[in-house]
Design a protein around this motif. Structure first.
Motif, PDB file in Angstrom:
ATOM      1  N   ASP A  67       0.819  -1.211   0.000  1.00 32.71           N
ATOM      2  CA  ASP A  67       0.000   0.000   0.000  1.00 32.71           C
ATOM      3  C   ASP A  67       0.851   1.259   0.000  1.00 32.71           C
ATOM      4  OD1 ASP A  67      -2.373  -1.523   0.272  1.00 32.71           O
ATOM      5  OD2 ASP A  67      -2.074  -1.634   2.438  1.00 32.71           O
ATOM      6  N   MET A  68       2.067   1.155   0.558  1.00 33.64           N
ATOM      7  CA  MET A  68       2.906   2.344   0.717  1.00 33.64           C
ATOM      8  C   MET A  68       4.376   1.959   0.716  1.00 33.64           C
ATOM      9  SD  MET A  68       3.082   4.995   3.988  1.00 33.64           S
ATOM     10  CE  MET A  68       1.818   6.147   3.432  1.00 33.64           C
ATOM     11  N   LEU A  69       5.188   2.796   0.103  1.00 31.58           N
ATOM     12  CA  LEU A  69       6.640   2.663   0.174  1.00 31.58           C
ATOM     13  C   LEU A  69       7.181   3.651   1.199  1.00 31.58           C
ATOM     14  CD1 LEU A  69       7.482   2.542  -3.648  1.00 31.58           C
ATOM     15  CD2 LEU A  69       7.522   0.605  -2.059  1.00 31.58           C
ATOM     16  N   GLU A  70       8.061   3.171   2.060  1.00 32.56           N
ATOM     17  CA  GLU A  70       8.772   4.069   2.976  1.00 32.56           C
ATOM     18  C   GLU A  70      10.192   4.211   2.475  1.00 32.56           C
ATOM     19  OE1 GLU A  70      11.370   5.242   6.347  1.00 32.56           O
ATOM     20  OE2 GLU A  70      11.424   3.383   5.164  1.00 32.56           O
ATOM     21  N   LEU A  71      10.696   5.457   2.460  1.00 36.17           N
ATOM     22  CA  LEU A  71      12.060   5.689   1.999  1.00 36.17           C
ATOM     23  C   LEU A  71      12.664   6.892   2.718  1.00 36.17           C
ATOM     24  CD1 LEU A  71      11.673   8.316  -0.030  1.00 36.17           C
ATOM     25  CD2 LEU A  71      10.929   6.572  -1.640  1.00 36.17           C
ATOM     26  N   ASP A  72      13.967   7.090   2.491  1.00 37.06           N
ATOM     27  CA  ASP A  72      14.732   8.145   3.164  1.00 37.06           C
ATOM     28  C   ASP A  72      15.398   9.022   2.122  1.00 37.06           C
ATOM     29  OD1 ASP A  72      14.645   6.685   5.948  1.00 37.06           O
ATOM     30  OD2 ASP A  72      15.417   5.213   4.527  1.00 37.06           O
ATOM     31  N   CYS A  73      15.586  10.303   2.449  1.00 36.61           N
ATOM     32  CA  CYS A  73      16.139  11.229   1.470  1.00 36.61           C
ATOM     33  C   CYS A  73      17.291  12.061   2.015  1.00 36.61           C
ATOM     34  CB  CYS A  73      15.048  12.172   0.967  1.00 36.61           C
ATOM     35  SG  CYS A  73      13.929  11.409  -0.211  1.00 36.61           S
ATOM     36  N   HIS A  74      18.266  12.301   1.124  1.00 37.42           N
ATOM     37  CA  HIS A  74      19.375  13.219   1.363  1.00 37.42           C
ATOM     38  C   HIS A  74      19.557  14.074   0.118  1.00 37.42           C
ATOM     39  CE1 HIS A  74      20.916  11.519   5.151  1.00 37.42           C
ATOM     40  NE2 HIS A  74      20.542  10.350   4.667  1.00 37.42           N
ATOM     41  N   LEU A  75      20.391  15.091   0.241  1.00 36.66           N
ATOM     42  CA  LEU A  75      20.661  15.994  -0.869  1.00 36.66           C
ATOM     43  C   LEU A  75      22.120  15.861  -1.279  1.00 36.66           C
ATOM     44  CD1 LEU A  75      18.768  18.065  -2.289  1.00 36.66           C
ATOM     45  CD2 LEU A  75      19.936  19.847  -0.982  1.00 36.66           C
ATOM     46  N   SER A  76      22.346  15.642  -2.582  1.00 39.45           N
ATOM     47  CA  SER A  76      23.714  15.556  -3.086  1.00 39.45           C
ATOM     48  C   SER A  76      24.307  16.959  -3.228  1.00 39.45           C
ATOM     49  CB  SER A  76      23.732  14.833  -4.439  1.00 39.45           C
ATOM     50  OG  SER A  76      23.020  15.583  -5.410  1.00 39.45           O
ATOM     51  N   ARG A  77      25.602  17.019  -3.529  1.00 38.56           N
ATOM     52  CA  ARG A  77      26.276  18.316  -3.651  1.00 38.56           C
ATOM     53  C   ARG A  77      25.684  19.164  -4.767  1.00 38.56           C
ATOM     54  NH1 ARG A  77      32.604  17.916  -4.541  1.00 38.56           N
ATOM     55  NH2 ARG A  77      31.861  17.020  -6.521  1.00 38.56           N
ATOM     56  N   ASP A  78      25.206  18.509  -5.833  1.00 33.86           N
ATOM     57  CA  ASP A  78      24.625  19.246  -6.954  1.00 33.86           C
ATOM     58  C   ASP A  78      23.119  19.431  -6.818  1.00 33.86           C
ATOM     59  OD1 ASP A  78      24.318  16.525  -7.273  1.00 33.86           O
ATOM     60  OD2 ASP A  78      24.591  16.530  -9.446  1.00 33.86           O
ATOM     61  N   GLY A  79      22.598  19.258  -5.600  1.00 29.83           N
ATOM     62  CA  GLY A  79      21.209  19.603  -5.321  1.00 29.83           C
ATOM     63  C   GLY A  79      20.177  18.594  -5.744  1.00 29.83           C
ATOM     64  N   ARG A  80      20.570  17.334  -5.973  1.00 31.18           N
ATOM     65  CA  ARG A  80      19.615  16.288  -6.346  1.00 31.18           C
ATOM     66  C   ARG A  80      19.128  15.589  -5.081  1.00 31.18           C
ATOM     67  NH1 ARG A  80      20.858  14.970 -11.661  1.00 31.18           N
ATOM     68  NH2 ARG A  80      18.681  14.277 -11.824  1.00 31.18           N
ATOM     69  N   VAL A  81      17.839  15.258  -5.041  1.00 31.68           N
ATOM     70  CA  VAL A  81      17.276  14.539  -3.901  1.00 31.68           C
ATOM     71  C   VAL A  81      17.511  13.051  -4.106  1.00 31.68           C
ATOM     72  CG1 VAL A  81      15.235  14.057  -2.514  1.00 31.68           C
ATOM     73  CG2 VAL A  81      15.536  16.313  -3.546  1.00 31.68           C
ATOM     74  N   VAL A  82      18.373  12.476  -3.261  1.00 28.22           N
ATOM     75  CA  VAL A  82      18.807  11.094  -3.387  1.00 28.22           C
ATOM     76  C   VAL A  82      18.078  10.228  -2.360  1.00 28.22           C
ATOM     77  CG1 VAL A  82      20.791   9.533  -3.345  1.00 28.22           C
ATOM     78  CG2 VAL A  82      21.071  11.906  -4.128  1.00 28.22           C
ATOM     79  N   VAL A  83      17.611   9.065  -2.785  1.00 26.06           N
ATOM     80  CA  VAL A  83      16.953   8.123  -1.876  1.00 26.06           C
ATOM     81  C   VAL A  83      18.034   7.252  -1.242  1.00 26.06           C
ATOM     82  CG1 VAL A  83      15.292   6.242  -1.682  1.00 26.06           C
ATOM     83  CG2 VAL A  83      14.855   8.149  -3.256  1.00 26.06           C
ATOM     84  N   ALA A  84      18.293   7.479   0.031  1.00 22.33           N
ATOM     85  CA  ALA A  84      19.308   6.732   0.771  1.00 22.33           C
ATOM     86  C   ALA A  84      19.063   6.946   2.253  1.00 22.33           C
ATOM     87  CB  ALA A  84      20.718   7.193   0.393  1.00 22.33           C
ATOM     88  N   HIS A  85      19.417   5.946   3.054  1.00 25.48           N
ATOM     89  CA  HIS A  85      19.178   6.047   4.493  1.00 25.48           C
ATOM     90  C   HIS A  85      20.240   6.850   5.219  1.00 25.48           C
ATOM     91  CE1 HIS A  85      19.319   4.673   8.738  1.00 25.48           C
ATOM     92  NE2 HIS A  85      18.015   4.778   8.631  1.00 25.48           N
ATOM     93  N   ASP A  86      21.515   6.580   4.944  1.00 23.13           N
ATOM     94  CA  ASP A  86      22.602   7.186   5.706  1.00 23.13           C
ATOM     95  C   ASP A  86      23.120   8.449   5.040  1.00 23.13           C
ATOM     96  OD1 ASP A  86      22.529   4.946   7.454  1.00 23.13           O
ATOM     97  OD2 ASP A  86      23.739   3.814   6.022  1.00 23.13           O
ATOM     98  N   PRO A  87      23.638   9.412   5.825  1.00 23.45           N
ATOM     99  CA  PRO A  87      24.248  10.597   5.224  1.00 23.45           C
ATOM    100  C   PRO A  87      25.587  10.278   4.563  1.00 23.45           C
ATOM    101  CG  PRO A  87      24.519  10.645   7.608  1.00 23.45           C
ATOM    102  CD  PRO A  87      23.602   9.491   7.303  1.00 23.45           C
ATOM    103  N   HIS A  88      26.227   9.222   5.043  1.00 23.91           N
ATOM    104  CA  HIS A  88      27.505   8.788   4.478  1.00 23.91           C
ATOM    105  C   HIS A  88      27.265   7.590   3.554  1.00 23.91           C
ATOM    106  CE1 HIS A  88      27.031   5.608   7.413  1.00 23.91           C
ATOM    107  NE2 HIS A  88      26.963   6.528   8.379  1.00 23.91           N
ATOM    108  N   LEU A  89      28.352   7.059   3.009  1.00 22.13           N
ATOM    109  CA  LEU A  89      28.235   5.967   2.034  1.00 22.13           C
ATOM    110  C   LEU A  89      28.748   4.649   2.596  1.00 22.13           C
ATOM    111  CD1 LEU A  89      29.260   8.047  -1.080  1.00 22.13           C
ATOM    112  CD2 LEU A  89      27.015   7.035  -0.665  1.00 22.13           C
ATOM    113  N   ARG A  90      28.487   4.417   3.880  1.00 23.79           N
ATOM    114  CA  ARG A  90      28.919   3.159   4.506  1.00 23.79           C
ATOM    115  C   ARG A  90      28.312   1.959   3.797  1.00 23.79           C
ATOM    116  NH1 ARG A  90      26.547  -0.014   8.462  1.00 23.79           N
ATOM    117  NH2 ARG A  90      24.932   1.556   8.807  1.00 23.79           N
ATOM    118  N   ARG A  91      27.051   2.029   3.441  1.00 25.99           N
ATOM    119  CA  ARG A  91      26.393   0.898   2.773  1.00 25.99           C
ATOM    120  C   ARG A  91      26.864   0.728   1.326  1.00 25.99           C
ATOM    121  NH1 ARG A  91      21.793  -0.432   6.220  1.00 25.99           N
ATOM    122  NH2 ARG A  91      21.553   1.289   7.703  1.00 25.99           N
TER     123      ARG A  91
END
Length: 321
Positions: A67-91
């Motif tokens: 019924d619903m997707l849950e996701l997380d968002c961050h902003l890249s350096r060039d202003g794109r909204v990226v779907v990712a959980h962590d602020p860093h790139l550990r994963r």
């Protein structure tokens, strides 16, 4: 005489509070949502697909009928909204780098082995998936135009809130989008950006609701939030260390997981989501407590549970077979 007056006032308050607890429409206009969700896929279903990727979302929507997707968002350096959980790139195998420090085109794909945050010690083998890239939120909106999406704004950045708000408006998804954060500061910014988008309860808002419920004030409390999305504290018990921490989790569960609170919020038109539940026993408890929906890492398991337990199915909801 004074004691009689005080007793009368207290008795009147208790009676009025109880009446409004069960009939909140006397005082509050019922919130109206464009959808009702029972089956919510956490990060797209992190136990069955590489989390927060198009592949995981496709599995949840197409194969499991979520019924619903849950996701997380961050902003890249060039202003794109990226779907990712962590602020860093550990994963993605580069914990020293942050999403905000790179342009979107520079972001590496996720690793082939991903930890499951709400299943301690377990991980998902993503080696069979060729595309493990971090998608853009715009790509998700385009791929799933009719699917409600629950957005966790992961960091306190005005630019991120504004960018997500613009995308929601651009794709005309205000009626089928929910956003917010545990932080009241972030959630307030979301509300100011666009009050027509469904709003999650911040942690301070959750505490206010729970405390007011126990002193009888909840039925009188105005609520701008439309979604009461909270963890089921008991799932955290295996993850915490020490007697004091375990006692606090036990206490939180006893105070928060109360049908009289959840059912009152539902009567006021709020949807109640409990997360992140990954077993049939947890699903059953959530629905019996009065949850509107359950968020899970295993969308197939929740699909089968709802199919086999039609007593919990929302009227008119068609289950994926």
């Amino acid at each position: 005489m004074i004691l009689q007056i005080v007793a009368g006032v207290v008795a009147s308050y208790v009676v009025l509070s109880l009446v409004l607890l069960f009939f909140p429409g006397i005082l509050h206009k019922k919130k109206q949502a464009a959808f009702v969700c029972q089956h919510i896929s956490h990060r797209g279903g992190a136990g069955e697909g590489p989390e927060n990727t198009i592949a995981a979302f496709e599995h949840a929507v197409v194969d499991c009928g979520t019924d619903m997707l849950e996701l997380d968002c961050h902003l890249s350096r060039d202003g794109r909204v990226v779907v990712a959980h962590d602020p860093h790139l550990r994963r993605a195998g580069q914990p020293e780098l942050a999403i905000a420090e790179l342009d979107y085109a520079q972001l590496p794909p996720l690793l082939t082995r991903l930890p499951l945050d709400f299943a301690p010690g377990e991980s998902f083998d993503a080696s069979a998936f060729d595309d493990r890239s971090l998608p853009l939120l715009s790509e998700v909106f385009e791929r799933f135009p009719d699917t409600p999406i629950n957005i966790d704004i992961k960091v306190n950045r005005d630019e991120l809130v504004a960018a997500v708000g613009r995308l929601v408006a651009q794709y005309r998804r205000q009626a089928i989008t929910v956003w917010g954060n545990f932080s009241a500061t972030v959630t307030n910014k979301c509300y100011r950006q666009d009050p027509s988008i469904g709003l999650l309860c911040s942690m301070p808002a959750v505490v206010k609701i729970v405390l007011s419920a126990y002193v009888g004030l909840l039925p009188f409390l105005p609520l701008r939030e439309t979604f009461f999305e909270v963890p089921m504290p008991s799932i955290l018990y295996p993850m915490v260390k020490g007697r004091f921490a375990k006692c606090m989790v036990w206490l939180a569960d006893k105070l928060l997981m109360r049908p009289f609170i959840l059912n009152h919020l539902r009567r006021r038109g709020m949807q109640v989501y409990l997360w992140v539940l990954n077993s049939e026993a947890e699903y059953r408890r959530a629905f019996e407590l009065g949850a509107t929906g359950v968020m899970t890492d295993y969308p197939s398991l929740l699909r089968h549970f709802l199919r086999d337990n039609p007593q919990y199915a929302a009227p008119g909801r068609r289950l994926k077979q």
